[in-house]
Design a protein around this motif. Structure first.
Motif, PDB file in Angstrom:
ATOM      1  N   HIS A  94      15.738 -28.648  23.937  1.00  0.00           N
ATOM      2  CA  HIS A  94      17.054 -29.248  24.147  1.00  0.00           C
ATOM      3  C   HIS A  94      17.155 -29.796  25.561  1.00  0.00           C
ATOM      4  O   HIS A  94      16.622 -29.218  26.493  1.00  0.00           O
ATOM      5  N   GLU A  96      20.354 -30.623  26.725  1.00  0.00           N
ATOM      6  CA  GLU A  96      21.802 -30.616  26.884  1.00  0.00           C
ATOM      7  C   GLU A  96      22.187 -30.239  28.312  1.00  0.00           C
ATOM      8  O   GLU A  96      21.562 -29.380  28.932  1.00  0.00           O
ATOM      9  N   ALA A  97      23.237 -30.866  28.798  1.00  0.00           N
ATOM     10  CA  ALA A  97      23.696 -30.640  30.171  1.00  0.00           C
ATOM     11  C   ALA A  97      24.029 -29.172  30.421  1.00  0.00           C
ATOM     12  O   ALA A  97      23.739 -28.643  31.495  1.00  0.00           O
ATOM     13  N   ARG A  98      24.615 -28.488  29.432  1.00  0.00           N
ATOM     14  CA  ARG A  98      24.999 -27.085  29.629  1.00  0.00           C
ATOM     15  C   ARG A  98      23.770 -26.203  29.856  1.00  0.00           C
ATOM     16  O   ARG A  98      23.817 -25.265  30.647  1.00  0.00           O
ATOM     17  N   ILE A  99      22.662 -26.511  29.191  1.00  0.00           N
ATOM     18  CA  ILE A  99      21.431 -25.740  29.362  1.00  0.00           C
ATOM     19  C   ILE A  99      20.845 -25.996  30.745  1.00  0.00           C
ATOM     20  O   ILE A  99      20.459 -25.067  31.454  1.00  0.00           O
ATOM     21  N   GLU A 101      22.427 -27.008  33.398  1.00  0.00           N
ATOM     22  CA  GLU A 101      23.314 -26.406  34.394  1.00  0.00           C
ATOM     23  C   GLU A 101      23.136 -24.890  34.465  1.00  0.00           C
ATOM     24  O   GLU A 101      23.046 -24.320  35.556  1.00  0.00           O
ATOM     25  N   ALA A 102      23.057 -24.236  33.314  1.00  0.00           N
ATOM     26  CA  ALA A 102      22.864 -22.777  33.283  1.00  0.00           C
ATOM     27  C   ALA A 102      21.526 -22.407  33.913  1.00  0.00           C
ATOM     28  O   ALA A 102      21.436 -21.437  34.662  1.00  0.00           O
ATOM     29  N   SER A 104      19.833 -24.121  36.172  1.00  0.00           N
ATOM     30  CA  SER A 104      19.918 -24.358  37.614  1.00  0.00           C
ATOM     31  C   SER A 104      20.645 -23.217  38.320  1.00  0.00           C
ATOM     32  O   SER A 104      20.196 -22.735  39.362  1.00  0.00           O
ATOM     33  N   LYS A 105      21.751 -22.762  37.748  1.00  0.00           N
ATOM     34  CA  LYS A 105      22.499 -21.644  38.337  1.00  0.00           C
ATOM     35  C   LYS A 105      21.668 -20.363  38.362  1.00  0.00           C
ATOM     36  O   LYS A 105      21.845 -19.524  39.245  1.00  0.00           O
TER      37      LYS A 105
END
Length: 149
Positions: A94, A96-99, A101-102, A104-105
């Motif tokens: 995937h 997806e931006a949420r993945i 971002e998670a 990276s955090k």
């Protein structure tokens, strides 16, 4: 003739799908890795991470018993771990931006969308190693004290 992009490196591959893990291991060997360790789950990965220093870790995002982002959080959060600062590349099906971002955090240095292409794999690992080294160098410089005469 093998490519030497990753010559001399020791890499941990955490992937629960045997065929994908085997393919990634073969690609890493062709790119010149000195040693490649394999883990099919988070606990096996953790076992390796506590006992052997790695130059980089490839983490699958979706594991049957865990996920790569959780493992990355665990690595970055363990001050006693010899691999706390290891470069991490997340392997995912995937983008997806949420993945992203998670990841990276959680301290992941880079990610690579499957299917994995050999040239991109080597480049992403090298980029993650360079990025992590730059970050460590900046942190070391920020703690230096300079005295003016």
């Amino acid at each position: 003739m093998p490519n030497e992009t990753l010559a001399g490196l020791t890499i941990l591959v955490v992937e629960d799908v045997t065929s994908i893990r085997s393919l990634v291991v073969k690609l890493l060997e062709r790119l010149g890795c000195e040693a490649v360790c394999e883990a099919a789950d988070g606990e096996t990965a953790w076992h390796h991470l506590k006992r052997r220093k790695f130059d980089a870790v490839l983490l699958d995002f979706e594991l049957q018993s865990d996920d790569g982002v959780s493992i990355a959080w665990r690595i970055r959060g363990d001050d006693g771990l010899i691999n706390k600062a290891v470069p991490i590349v997340l392997l995912t099906a995937h983008d997806e931006a949420r993945i992203v971002e998670a990841a990276s955090k959680a301290g992941v240095d880079d990610y690579l969308v499957k299917p994995v292409m050999p040239d991109r794999l080597g480049l992403r690992i090298r980029a993650a190693i360079d990025k992590r080294q730059d970050k460590l160098d900046r942190q070391a410089r920020s703690t230096e004290v300079s005295w003016k005469a």
